[in-house]
Every structure is written in structure tokens, then in C-alpha cells.
Design a protein around this motif. Structure first.
Motif, PDB file in Angstrom:
ATOM      1  N   VAL A  97       0.759  -1.574   0.067  1.00 56.51           N
ATOM      2  CA  VAL A  97      -0.171  -0.187  -0.049  1.00 56.51           C
ATOM      3  C   VAL A  97       0.921   0.895  -0.165  1.00 56.51           C
ATOM      4  CG1 VAL A  97      -1.664   1.140   1.267  1.00 56.51           C
ATOM      5  CG2 VAL A  97      -1.436  -1.017   1.209  1.00 56.51           C
ATOM      6  N   ARG A  98       2.275   0.887   0.991  1.00 60.55           N
ATOM      7  CA  ARG A  98       2.533   2.149   1.219  1.00 60.55           C
ATOM      8  C   ARG A  98       3.382   2.564  -0.872  1.00 60.55           C
ATOM      9  NH1 ARG A  98       3.401   0.547   5.982  1.00 60.55           N
ATOM     10  NH2 ARG A  98       5.910  -0.531   5.543  1.00 60.55           N
ATOM     11  N   GLU A  99       3.897   1.833  -0.995  1.00 62.69           N
ATOM     12  CA  GLU A  99       4.353   1.778  -2.103  1.00 62.69           C
ATOM     13  C   GLU A  99       2.790   1.974  -3.473  1.00 62.69           C
ATOM     14  OE1 GLU A  99       6.580  -1.309  -6.167  1.00 62.69           O
ATOM     15  OE2 GLU A  99       6.376  -1.904  -3.386  1.00 62.69           O
ATOM     16  N   ARG A 100       2.299   2.174  -3.620  1.00 59.71           N
ATOM     17  CA  ARG A 100       1.484   2.461  -4.302  1.00 59.71           C
ATOM     18  C   ARG A 100       1.292   3.572  -4.102  1.00 59.71           C
ATOM     19  NH1 ARG A 100      -3.428   0.575  -7.286  1.00 59.71           N
ATOM     20  NH2 ARG A 100      -1.947  -1.332  -7.677  1.00 59.71           N
ATOM     21  N   ILE A 101       1.022   4.127  -2.763  1.00 57.60           N
ATOM     22  CA  ILE A 101       0.274   5.793  -2.618  1.00 57.60           C
ATOM     23  C   ILE A 101       2.124   6.739  -2.681  1.00 57.60           C
ATOM     24  CG2 ILE A 101       0.590   7.404  -0.421  1.00 57.60           C
ATOM     25  CD1 ILE A 101      -1.010   5.382   1.102  1.00 57.60           C
ATOM     26  N   THR A 102       3.226   6.551  -2.697  1.00 57.41           N
ATOM     27  CA  THR A 102       4.601   6.475  -3.377  1.00 57.41           C
ATOM     28  C   THR A 102       3.922   6.257  -4.141  1.00 57.41           C
ATOM     29  OG1 THR A 102       5.858   5.909  -1.636  1.00 57.41           O
ATOM     30  CG2 THR A 102       6.919   6.383  -3.360  1.00 57.41           C
ATOM     31  N   GLU A 103       3.811   5.983  -6.081  1.00 52.06           N
ATOM     32  CA  GLU A 103       3.414   5.868  -7.536  1.00 52.06           C
ATOM     33  C   GLU A 103       3.202   6.916  -7.193  1.00 52.06           C
ATOM     34  OE1 GLU A 103       2.956   1.402  -8.546  1.00 52.06           O
ATOM     35  OE2 GLU A 103       4.723   1.008  -7.787  1.00 52.06           O
ATOM     36  N   LEU A 104       1.285   7.389  -6.825  1.00 50.33           N
ATOM     37  CA  LEU A 104       0.162   7.829  -6.595  1.00 50.33           C
ATOM     38  C   LEU A 104       0.551   8.978  -6.409  1.00 50.33           C
ATOM     39  CD1 LEU A 104      -2.535   5.325  -5.339  1.00 50.33           C
ATOM     40  CD2 LEU A 104      -2.268   6.764  -7.835  1.00 50.33           C
ATOM     41  N   LEU A 105       1.913   9.497  -5.067  1.00 46.26           N
ATOM     42  CA  LEU A 105       1.928  11.178  -5.043  1.00 46.26           C
ATOM     43  C   LEU A 105       2.653  11.625  -5.960  1.00 46.26           C
ATOM     44  CD1 LEU A 105       2.257  10.745  -1.349  1.00 46.26           C
ATOM     45  CD2 LEU A 105       1.061  11.835  -2.492  1.00 46.26           C
ATOM     46  N   GLY A 106       3.889  10.660  -7.133  1.00 50.61           N
ATOM     47  CA  GLY A 106       4.731  11.543  -8.091  1.00 50.61           C
ATOM     48  C   GLY A 106       5.544  12.303  -6.842  1.00 50.61           C
ATOM     49  N   GLY A 107       6.701  12.435  -6.283  1.00 53.65           N
ATOM     50  CA  GLY A 107       7.216  12.701  -5.557  1.00 53.65           C
ATOM     51  C   GLY A 107       6.178  14.202  -5.049  1.00 53.65           C
ATOM     52  N   ALA A 108       5.249  14.060  -5.057  1.00 56.92           N
ATOM     53  CA  ALA A 108       4.679  15.353  -3.494  1.00 56.92           C
ATOM     54  C   ALA A 108       5.200  14.582  -2.574  1.00 56.92           C
ATOM     55  CB  ALA A 108       3.173  15.922  -4.191  1.00 56.92           C
ATOM     56  N   ASP A 109       5.210  16.240  -1.765  1.00 52.00           N
ATOM     57  CA  ASP A 109       5.037  15.602  -0.263  1.00 52.00           C
ATOM     58  C   ASP A 109       3.893  15.276   0.413  1.00 52.00           C
ATOM     59  OD1 ASP A 109       5.620  16.347   2.611  1.00 52.00           O
ATOM     60  OD2 ASP A 109       5.960  17.975   2.265  1.00 52.00           O
ATOM     61  N   PRO A 110       3.556  14.559   0.883  1.00 55.93           N
ATOM     62  CA  PRO A 110       3.153  13.781   1.088  1.00 55.93           C
ATOM     63  C   PRO A 110       2.070  14.321   2.507  1.00 55.93           C
ATOM     64  CG  PRO A 110       4.300  12.060   1.441  1.00 55.93           C
ATOM     65  CD  PRO A 110       5.127  13.020   1.201  1.00 55.93           C
ATOM     66  N   GLU A 111       2.486  15.455   3.422  1.00 54.51           N
ATOM     67  CA  GLU A 111       2.112  16.126   4.416  1.00 54.51           C
ATOM     68  C   GLU A 111       1.457  17.241   3.332  1.00 54.51           C
ATOM     69  OE1 GLU A 111       4.598  17.111   7.417  1.00 54.51           O
ATOM     70  OE2 GLU A 111       5.531  15.216   8.281  1.00 54.51           O
ATOM     71  N   VAL A 112       1.546  17.687   2.193  1.00 58.61           N
ATOM     72  CA  VAL A 112       1.145  18.234   1.944  1.00 58.61           C
ATOM     73  C   VAL A 112      -0.258  18.300   1.047  1.00 58.61           C
ATOM     74  CG1 VAL A 112       0.840  19.989  -0.234  1.00 58.61           C
ATOM     75  CG2 VAL A 112       2.984  19.907   1.125  1.00 58.61           C
ATOM     76  N   VAL A 113      -0.028  17.442   0.862  1.00 59.25           N
ATOM     77  CA  VAL A 113      -1.128  15.805  -0.104  1.00 59.25           C
ATOM     78  C   VAL A 113      -2.359  15.795   1.175  1.00 59.25           C
ATOM     79  CG1 VAL A 113      -2.047  14.079  -1.691  1.00 59.25           C
ATOM     80  CG2 VAL A 113      -0.037  15.136  -1.781  1.00 59.25           C
ATOM     81  N   PHE A 114      -2.064  15.307   1.291  1.00 56.14           N
ATOM     82  CA  PHE A 114      -2.759  14.836   3.307  1.00 56.14           C
ATOM     83  C   PHE A 114      -3.556  15.952   3.605  1.00 56.14           C
ATOM     84  CE2 PHE A 114       0.207  10.935   3.806  1.00 56.14           C
ATOM     85  CZ  PHE A 114      -0.972  10.279   2.438  1.00 56.14           C
ATOM     86  N   ALA A 115      -2.709  17.373   4.266  1.00 49.94           N
ATOM     87  CA  ALA A 115      -3.448  18.066   4.503  1.00 49.94           C
ATOM     88  C   ALA A 115      -4.238  18.468   4.004  1.00 49.94           C
ATOM     89  CB  ALA A 115      -2.465  19.744   4.632  1.00 49.94           C
ATOM     90  N   GLN A 116      -4.169  19.007   2.564  1.00 52.56           N
ATOM     91  CA  GLN A 116      -5.419  19.063   1.206  1.00 52.56           C
ATOM     92  C   GLN A 116      -6.508  18.165   1.253  1.00 52.56           C
ATOM     93  OE1 GLN A 116      -3.089  18.896  -2.367  1.00 52.56           O
ATOM     94  NE2 GLN A 116      -2.055  20.795  -2.243  1.00 52.56           N
ATOM     95  N   VAL A 117      -6.537  17.111   1.306  1.00 47.24           N
ATOM     96  CA  VAL A 117      -7.993  16.529   0.875  1.00 47.24           C
ATOM     97  C   VAL A 117      -8.224  16.305   2.200  1.00 47.24           C
ATOM     98  CG1 VAL A 117      -7.134  14.689  -1.082  1.00 47.24           C
ATOM     99  CG2 VAL A 117      -5.960  14.219   1.616  1.00 47.24           C
TER     100      VAL A 117
END
Length: 327
Positions: A97-117
Motif C-alpha cells: 500500500v505504501r509503495e502504491r501511494i508513493t507512486e500516486l504521489l509522484g514525488g509530491a510531499d505526502p504531508e501537503v497532499v494529506f492536508a489538502q485532502v
């Protein structure tokens, strides 16, 4: 870029579980999923836990009933996918699951994306992880059930259907003041593409790309999409655009299309994902999925208001139950 475009869908998407009705209406149960239940107490706890996040509380403010339905939708989806995993004996390790999420983020900062959602969709990081896990459960169940079309012929056919939309254009754009200058710049670029950076620097500005860079068709400026598509590799075009500040010189250095072998893993994943949705859609007919009508009805995997009136708050259900007991 393609993976990041579908991130929002993957974060909160659920399998198309359809709309079902039933007669099980214990006031302390928010939803039934086969032999499993989502109790009102569990729903209360899940809502409160999410509202502890100020960003989610702001998202839900003024629409608490609608947000309760959203959380209940997530809980129903979780129970349904547990059934899928058990029936087809599939597991999705945390590492996958972590690997898939990393792929989906495409290099974006996870904290920023999670804050946005959290702000924009009212979901937590845990919700994100669970929904990605559910997608992978569907995919693996479809493969285990032999429903995914993963043959060489099927994948190649899919590749031919999508390849045109996956082309990457190596593009340069230089905005110059007039047509005469545009013609001269285009002639220079055609004769010496390697000189692009120096030439672009002479006309630096918001509508000039300092370097030739790859662009997907969906990322091209709409007004330039046609001329770019009509321009062969190694050639360019000019287009007067007063709103851009003059005349745009476009130069297409190359057009690269990913090969079938490069795309094979993604093609197989899409095929499995589509088959997984069909699998879950069929499974719903074997299960008794019922939402307490006080919360709404289940339509296409989401709890929505029932026809005929406003859904009452959870407290109303408990008050009615208490009233019946006191009569």
C-alpha cells in the motif's frame, strides 16, 4: 503526471456497490453488510475522531448530517472489502500500500497532499491508506477470480486504444514582440535546436519556457494544442497571441510515446481495477446491504439522502428508541 491526476479518485473512490434495500432496521445499527454491522456507536466514534482534526471540522461545518453519511459510506466500503478479501483469499501488505501511494504521489510531499485532502474532501490519512488498500484488494481479487483480461493480446489492444493520449511532446515556447522576430527565431531553432536555452533567455518572460521540456497532451495550453499536434518533430510554428504579449514561437523537438513494454504494468493494473469493480458489483447481489433509512440509502457506493424527506440526526434515532421503551 498520469498517476497524480487520478489521485483524488483513488483517495475516496469506492467500488460501485449499488443501491439495496432491506427490512433490518435495528435503531442501534447504522448499516448491515451481509452478516456484519456498522453500529451507531461505531459511526459516532468514527465521525468524532475525524472531526478532531480542525481542517476536517471546517470541511464538515454546516453539513454535519452529510458528513456523517460520508463517514458511513467509508465504513460500509471497508466491511464490503473485508468480505471481498475473505472470499477470494487475497492479502494486501502494508508495504504494498505504501509503495502504491508513493507512486500516486509522484514525488509530491505526502504531508501537503494529506492536508489538502483533509481540507477539500474531509478524509484522514488513514482513510487514504484504507481506500488505496481497497482498490488493491479489488484488483487482486479480480486476478484471483480469473476476471481480469491480462493476456498479451488484451493488453496490446488496450495499449493501442490509449497510446495516442500518452505521447510526451518535447516542447519549447518563446514569446516575441512581433511576427518578423517570430519568423527569425523559428528559423534559428529549426537550424539549431541545441541553441534553444540561449535564444529563450533573450526573450525571457512568463510566456517563455527557459528550457525545452516534455509535456503530456492534457498539459498543453488549450490555445496551442492544435498547432502543437499538427507540428512534426524537429519543426515549429508561430501564433499571434496578443494576450500572451506578442507572437508565440512553438518548437517541437520530439514526440515520445511510451512503449508497450514500458506501460505493461500500468495496463495490467487498469484491467484488474476495472474487473475488480465488476466483481464487487456482482458481490453486492449476494450480500444483504442495508442502510438504516434514518441515515439515507446506498447508491453507487455512497450513502445519500433518502427520497421523501430529510434524514434525521443520530440523536433522533436514539430518542425514538428511548420513547418506544418508555411507552
Amino acid at each position: 503526471m498520469l498517476r497524480r491526476r487520478v489521485l483524488a479518485v483513488l483517495l475516496v473512490g469506492a467500488a460501485g456497490v449499488g443501491s439495496l434495500a432491506g427490512c433490518r432496521t435495528d435503531p442501534d445499527v447504522a448499516a448491515y453488510v451481509g452478516e456484519e454491522q456498522v453500529t451507531v456507536a461505531e459511526l459516532d466514534e468514527a465521525v468524532d475522531a475525524r472531526l478532531a482534526d480542525p481542517a476536517i471540522a471546517a470541511y464538515a461545518a454546516g453539513n454535519e448530517v452529510g458528513y456523517t453519511r460520508q463517514v458511513l459510506s467509508l465504513q460500509v466500503g471497508a466491511e464490503l472489502h473485508e468480505e471481498v478479501a475473505q472470499r477470494w483469499d487475497v492479502e494486501v501488505p502494508d508495504a504494498d500500500v505504501r509503495e502504491r501511494i508513493t507512486e500516486l504521489l509522484g514525488g509530491a510531499d505526502p504531508e501537503v497532499v494529506f492536508a489538502q485532502v483533509a481540507q477539500q474532501q474531509g478524509v484522514t490519512e488513514v482513510d487514504v491508506v484504507q481506500n488505496v488498500r481497497q482498490q488493491m484488494i479489488r484488483e487482486r481479487a479480480a486476478v484471483a477470480a480469473g476476471l481480469a483480461e491480462l493476456s498479451e493480446a488484451a493488453l496490446r489492444e488496450r495499449y493501442e486504444e490509449v497510446r495516442a493520449g500518452l505521447a510526451q511532446v518535447e516542447l519549447g515556447l518563446v514569446t516575441v514582440p512581433d511576427q518578423a522576430t517570430a519568423d527569425a527565431v523559428l528559423a534559428q531553432l529549426t537550424a539549431d535546436p541545441a541553441g534553444y536555452p540561449a535564444l529563450a533567455a533573450q526573450y525571457a518572460g512568463p510566456n517563455t519556457l527557459p528550457q525545452i521540456e516534455p509535456r503530456a497532451p492534457a498539459d498543453l495550453p488549450e490555445v496551442l494544442a492544435g498547432p502543437i499536434a499538427d507540428t512534426p518533430a524537429g519543426q515549429g510554428f508561430t501564433l499571434p497571441l496578443p494576450e500572451a504579449g506578442g507572437v508565440v514561437v512553438g518548437f517541437v523537438r520530439d514526440v515520445a510515446v511510451p512503449t508497450f513494454e514500458e506501460l505493461r504494468p500500468q495496463l495490467a493494473q487498469v484491467a484488474a481495477a476495472e474487473a475488480g469493480i465488476e466483481l464487487v458489483t456482482e458481490l453486492r447481489e449476494d450480500l444483504d446491504l442495508v442502510v438504516n433509512p434514518r441515515f439515507g440509502v446506498l447508491e453507487e457506493g455512497q450513502v445519500v439522502p433518502a427520497d421523501g424527506g430529510v434524514v434525521q440526526l443520530l440523536e433522533d434515532a436514539r430518542e425514538d428508541a428511548a420513547g418506544v421503551a418508555g411507552d
